[in-house]
Design a protein around this motif. Structure first.
Motif, PDB file in Angstrom:
ATOM      1  N   VAL A  18       0.848  -1.187   0.000  1.00 29.60           N
ATOM      2  CA  VAL A  18       0.000   0.000   0.000  1.00 29.60           C
ATOM      3  C   VAL A  18       0.887   1.242   0.000  1.00 29.60           C
ATOM      4  O   VAL A  18       1.865   1.336   0.746  1.00 29.60           O
ATOM      5  CB  VAL A  18      -0.926   0.013   1.226  1.00 29.60           C
ATOM      6  N   SER A  19       0.535   2.208  -0.846  1.00 31.91           N
ATOM      7  CA  SER A  19       1.298   3.450  -0.920  1.00 31.91           C
ATOM      8  C   SER A  19       1.081   4.301   0.327  1.00 31.91           C
ATOM      9  O   SER A  19      -0.019   4.342   0.884  1.00 31.91           O
ATOM     10  CB  SER A  19       0.882   4.247  -2.164  1.00 31.91           C
ATOM     11  N   THR A  20       2.116   4.999   0.747  1.00 32.43           N
ATOM     12  CA  THR A  20       1.970   5.951   1.854  1.00 32.43           C
ATOM     13  C   THR A  20       1.365   7.270   1.377  1.00 32.43           C
ATOM     14  O   THR A  20       1.097   8.164   2.175  1.00 32.43           O
ATOM     15  CB  THR A  20       3.334   6.224   2.504  1.00 32.43           C
ATOM     16  N   GLN A  21       1.133   7.404   0.059  1.00 32.83           N
ATOM     17  CA  GLN A  21       0.586   8.636  -0.526  1.00 32.83           C
ATOM     18  C   GLN A  21      -0.859   8.450  -0.996  1.00 32.83           C
ATOM     19  O   GLN A  21      -1.272   9.004  -2.001  1.00 32.83           O
ATOM     20  CB  GLN A  21       1.456   9.078  -1.713  1.00 32.83           C
ATOM     21  N   ASP A  22      -1.625   7.642  -0.303  1.00 35.34           N
ATOM     22  CA  ASP A  22      -3.037   7.360  -0.600  1.00 35.34           C
ATOM     23  C   ASP A  22      -3.212   6.404  -1.772  1.00 35.34           C
ATOM     24  O   ASP A  22      -4.020   5.478  -1.712  1.00 35.34           O
ATOM     25  CB  ASP A  22      -3.839   8.634  -0.874  1.00 35.34           C
ATOM     26  N   SER A  23      -2.504   6.629  -2.892  1.00 36.00           N
ATOM     27  CA  SER A  23      -2.658   5.741  -4.042  1.00 36.00           C
ATOM     28  C   SER A  23      -1.460   5.879  -4.971  1.00 36.00           C
ATOM     29  O   SER A  23      -0.692   6.833  -4.882  1.00 36.00           O
ATOM     30  CB  SER A  23      -3.943   6.071  -4.817  1.00 36.00           C
ATOM     31  N   TYR A  24      -1.309   4.896  -5.847  1.00 41.55           N
ATOM     32  CA  TYR A  24      -0.351   4.987  -6.941  1.00 41.55           C
ATOM     33  C   TYR A  24      -1.064   5.622  -8.124  1.00 41.55           C
ATOM     34  O   TYR A  24      -2.258   5.417  -8.328  1.00 41.55           O
ATOM     35  CB  TYR A  24       0.164   3.597  -7.335  1.00 41.55           C
ATOM     36  N   SER A  25      -0.343   6.370  -8.937  1.00 40.13           N
ATOM     37  CA  SER A  25      -0.957   7.029 -10.082  1.00 40.13           C
ATOM     38  C   SER A  25      -0.312   6.537 -11.374  1.00 40.13           C
ATOM     39  O   SER A  25       0.915   6.444 -11.472  1.00 40.13           O
ATOM     40  CB  SER A  25      -0.797   8.542  -9.982  1.00 40.13           C
TER      41      SER A  25
END
Length: 202
Positions: free
Chosen positions: A15-22
């Motif tokens: 899981v990304s620490t930045q809410d989501s992968y783009s």
């Protein structure tokens, strides 16, 4: 592109620490046999700093394809947010899929706000989609025309077109799926299909 020298590699995603992968257009091309699986799906938990849940992949906007599969791959344990369903963007385009281990397999994937979930061509045979969820799509959750597809234990809601659309091929197995609030539950134009125990609600 994900293009390993020897094929059949496994990519484990935390899981990304930045809410989501783009991911933005033109997306990512997946080589033969690659498995992309979340840490939680693989091990039962995600012990990274992003939290113990499934990772989210977000589309950067506009039309296009997030993942292109040319000869079989496996995806398991993700959430995909297409951001804007009106763009008609495709989460996965499967151009070819064959017998195991060269099948295209999708397990425990949730797709929101996209055009298509899985769009598969006539050479994409033995497509397997299990325990997946599609929400708020402007086209179809699954559109395919290859032989011997299997779509099982999936859930779809708020689909503007056909949830499952078969434009050719034969021998599909469509079993134990639940569909709610769709323009058309299933549009099947192939022979020898087995359609069992599906529930469709307006």
């Amino acid at each position: 592109a994900l293009n390993p020298a020897n094929g059949f590699d496994t990519v484990v995603v935390f899981v990304s620490t930045q809410d989501s992968y783009s991911i933005s257009s033109p997306g990512i091309s997946i080589d033969t046999g690659v498995t992309i699986i979340s840490r939680k799906a693989l091990m039962g938990s995600d012990n990274g700093n992003g939290g113990d849940t499934l990772p989210t992949v977000a589309w950067g906007g506009g039309s296009g394809v997030m993942f292109t599969v040319d000869s079989g791959a496996r995806f398991e344990g993700f959430a995909v947010n297409g951001v804007d369903s009106s763009s008609g963007f495709k989460v996965v385009q499967v151009n070819a899929s064959g017998a195991s281990p060269n099948r295209a397999v999708f397990t425990n994937i949730t797709v929101r706000n996209a055009g298509y979930g899985v769009h598969a061509g006539s050479n994409a045979n033995n497509l397997e989609i299990t325990s997946c969820t599609a929400l708020n799509l402007s086209r179809s959750a699954v559109e395919f025309s290859g032989a011997s597809a299997r779509i099982e234990k999936c859930y779809a809601e708020n689909i503007a077109d056909s949830v499952i659309s078969q434009s050719g091929g034969s021998g599909a197995t469509i079993i134990d799926n639940v569909i709610r609030n769709a323009n058309t539950g299933m549009m099947l134009n192939g022979g020898g299909n087995a359609v069992l125990r599906n529930k469709i609600f307006n």
